[in-house]
Design a protein around this motif. Structure first.
Motif, mmCIF file in Angstrom:
data_model
loop_
_atom_site.group_PDB
_atom_site.id
_atom_site.type_symbol
_atom_site.label_atom_id
_atom_site.label_comp_id
_atom_site.label_asym_id
_atom_site.label_seq_id
_atom_site.Cartn_x
_atom_site.Cartn_y
_atom_site.Cartn_z
ATOM 1 N N VAL A 32 0.545 13.577 4.970
ATOM 2 C CA VAL A 32 0.052 14.710 4.185
ATOM 3 C C VAL A 32 0.670 14.704 2.794
ATOM 4 O O VAL A 32 1.834 15.053 2.611
ATOM 5 N N SER A 33 -0.163 14.317 1.806
ATOM 6 C CA SER A 33 0.357 14.269 0.435
ATOM 7 C C SER A 33 -0.628 14.933 -0.503
ATOM 8 O O SER A 33 -1.519 15.661 -0.058
ATOM 9 N N GLY A 34 -0.489 14.684 -1.802
ATOM 10 C CA GLY A 34 -1.394 15.278 -2.775
ATOM 11 C C GLY A 34 -2.798 14.693 -2.681
ATOM 12 O O GLY A 34 -3.777 15.382 -2.946
ATOM 13 N N THR A 73 8.548 13.119 -0.751
ATOM 14 C CA THR A 73 7.735 12.929 -1.956
ATOM 15 C C THR A 73 7.908 11.480 -2.443
ATOM 16 O O THR A 73 8.757 10.738 -1.935
ATOM 17 N N ASP A 74 7.099 11.127 -3.449
ATOM 18 C CA ASP A 74 7.041 9.727 -3.856
ATOM 19 C C ASP A 74 8.401 9.175 -4.284
ATOM 20 O O ASP A 74 9.141 9.817 -5.023
ATOM 21 N N ASN A 75 8.694 7.982 -3.803
ATOM 22 C CA ASN A 75 9.964 7.310 -4.100
ATOM 23 C C ASN A 75 9.746 5.814 -3.902
ATOM 24 O O ASN A 75 8.727 5.406 -3.335
ATOM 25 N N GLY A 118 3.974 2.796 2.586
ATOM 26 C CA GLY A 118 5.312 3.250 2.210
ATOM 27 C C GLY A 118 5.606 4.593 2.878
ATOM 28 O O GLY A 118 6.638 4.763 3.539
ATOM 29 N N HIS A 119 4.685 5.564 2.719
ATOM 30 C CA HIS A 119 4.899 6.862 3.371
ATOM 31 C C HIS A 119 5.036 6.680 4.891
ATOM 32 O O HIS A 119 5.838 7.356 5.533
ATOM 33 N N ALA A 120 4.236 5.762 5.448
ATOM 34 C CA ALA A 120 4.239 5.568 6.911
ATOM 35 C C ALA A 120 5.608 5.121 7.422
ATOM 36 O O ALA A 120 5.998 5.487 8.536
ATOM 37 N N ASN A 154 0.861 -1.179 0.000
ATOM 38 C CA ASN A 154 0.000 0.000 0.000
ATOM 39 C C ASN A 154 0.907 1.241 0.000
ATOM 40 O O ASN A 154 1.780 1.383 0.865
ATOM 41 N N HIS A 155 0.707 2.121 -0.977
ATOM 42 C CA HIS A 155 1.526 3.333 -1.113
ATOM 43 C C HIS A 155 1.578 4.126 0.211
ATOM 44 O O HIS A 155 2.632 4.671 0.579
ATOM 45 N N LEU A 156 0.463 4.158 0.921
ATOM 46 C CA LEU A 156 0.402 4.925 2.177
ATOM 47 C C LEU A 156 1.253 4.269 3.256
ATOM 48 O O LEU A 156 1.840 4.941 4.104
HETATM 49 ZN ZN ZN Z 1 2.685 9.635 -2.124
#
Ligand code: ZN
Ligand code: KG4
Length: 361
Positions: free
Chosen positions: A140-142, A309-311, A120-122, A116-118
């Motif tokens: 907090v993203s787009g 940011t996304d990576n 990843g951010h977590a 899950n992309h989120l």
């Molecule tokens: Zn993102």
């Protein structure tokens, strides 16, 4: 055992691949992180065009993965698994990365982790420093603006979310009304640096209101009205500074409320706060949240700027944590345009009504 994981990310407008090594006791080494942005392709349209994004991912994905492997100095035989973003995001793009990841997993007999992309951010703050579970997370993203209590790998409870726009979306839309190029957030931050935030008064949404939700649509409308009447560059910079201050203030006020409640729940135990996602790259936002954390007795963590940011490094690490915990996915793992991190909370209190593909995150 150390785990070396190839990560792939294609959920929005960045084609990314990375190789991350996670040590047996959780230490992390980013061996490579390649991000190919599509800003130039989308800029003429002032935002991301899904069809253009999907095609652009197809064109560069092989080269981006090759580059990540070469820069890491590893061969496919050195990998222990492949982690790929399977959602939420623009489904055409997600399918490109997911298919590439599945092909490598199948050809090399490697386990696949559909991430899950989120998530990843977590875990993104853990790429640069050790952050133990549990922690309070502001994502907090787009596309997202959520407060989550993160208990462990893949285990979290949603405390609050936006009732309209995400913070990054507000930055982007307001930047557009100011005539700034896409992506708007970083452009607005640069303009705000020369502005005086006190020249404009903007609405303070949800101030003092119960709960931990966010709202940015009133701010967006007010800023659009003010932008119409602006003449000079200095006025634009002043409005940009006022908008940035208003977003930072709301994020820190609502997060402060959540911190107070979380601290009561965890009475006497250590308190950690993590901010992640593209908007975490904003200096004013980071500063306001750093102050809120200090005020409420939380240790503050944020990813280094490159990992806000996304990576794909964050996707590789989320995959490594999953694999270490014995979680893998089949080659039939679906691409999911919607995929709330906390499914239960999202279904009980959806930002948008649950659709055929599930509640929107
Ligand atoms: Zn993102
Ligand atoms: O996490 P991310 O790269 O992609 C999503 O998953 O959405 O976040 C992108 C968002 C965009 O809305 C962008 O304008 C915003 O993060 N952003 C910023 C800054 N850098 C990126 N917003 C404000 N200030 C920045 N420096």
């Amino acid at each position: 055992m150390a785990l070396t994981i190839l990560g792939i990310e294609t959920s929005c407008d960045e084609t990314a691949a990375a190789v991350v090594r996670r040590g047996p006791n959780g230490g992390v080494q980013v061996l490579s992180s390649v991000v190919s942005t599509q800003f130039a392709q989308h800029a003429p349209y002032g935002g991301v065009v899904p069809e253009i994004a999907a095609r652009a991912h197809v064109e560069v994905i092989d080269a981006v993965i090759d580059q990540a492997m070469t820069e890491a100095g590893v061969g496919y035989a050195d990998l222990d698994g492949v982690a790929v973003t399977a959602g939420p995001g623009l489904v055409g793009g997600v399918m490109v990365g997911l298919s590439a990841g599945k092909a490598i997993a199948l050809a090399r007999g490697l386990p696949l982790m559909a991430v899950n992309h989120l998530e990843g951010h977590a875990v993104s703050a853990r790429l640069s420093e050790a952050v133990d579970y549990p922690f309070l997370l502001l994502l907090v993203s787009g596309g997202h603006c959520q407060l989550l209590a993160v208990e462990g790998v893949g285990a979290c409870r949603r405390l609050g979310t936006t009732i309209d726009d995400a913070a990054g979306e507000a930055f982007d839309k307001i930047a557009k009304t100011l005539g700034l190029p896409y992506p708007g957030g970083p452009a607005l931050e640069r303009l705000a640096a020369t502005g005086d935030a006190s020249r404009f008064v903007l609405p303070r949404a949800l101030l003092g209101r119960d709960g931990f939700d966010f709202s940015f649509s009133g701010l967006k409308t007010a800023a659009a009205r003010l932008a119409e009447g602006l003449t000079g560059e200095q006025q634009k910079a002043d409005l940009a500074a006022a908008v940035q201050a208003a977003i930072a203030r709301q994020l820190s006020e609502r997060t402060g409320r959540a911190m107070a409640a979380y601290a009561r729940e965890r009475e006497g135990r250590s308190l950690r706060f993590v901010v992640a996602g593209g908007v975490a790259a904003n200096g004013a936002v980071r500063a306001a949240l750093t102050r809120a954390a200090a005020e409420h007795g939380f240790a503050f963590f944020a990813p280094s700027l490159a990992f806000c940011t996304d990576n794909a490094a964050m996707i590789a690490l989320a995959g490594a944590e999953r694999l270490a915990a014995g979680m893998k996915d089949g080659l039939d793992a679906p691409a999911r345009p919607r995929w709330p991190l906390d499914q239960a909370a999202a279904l009980a209190n959806p930002t948008h009504p649950p659709g055929r593909k599930g509640a929107k995150a």
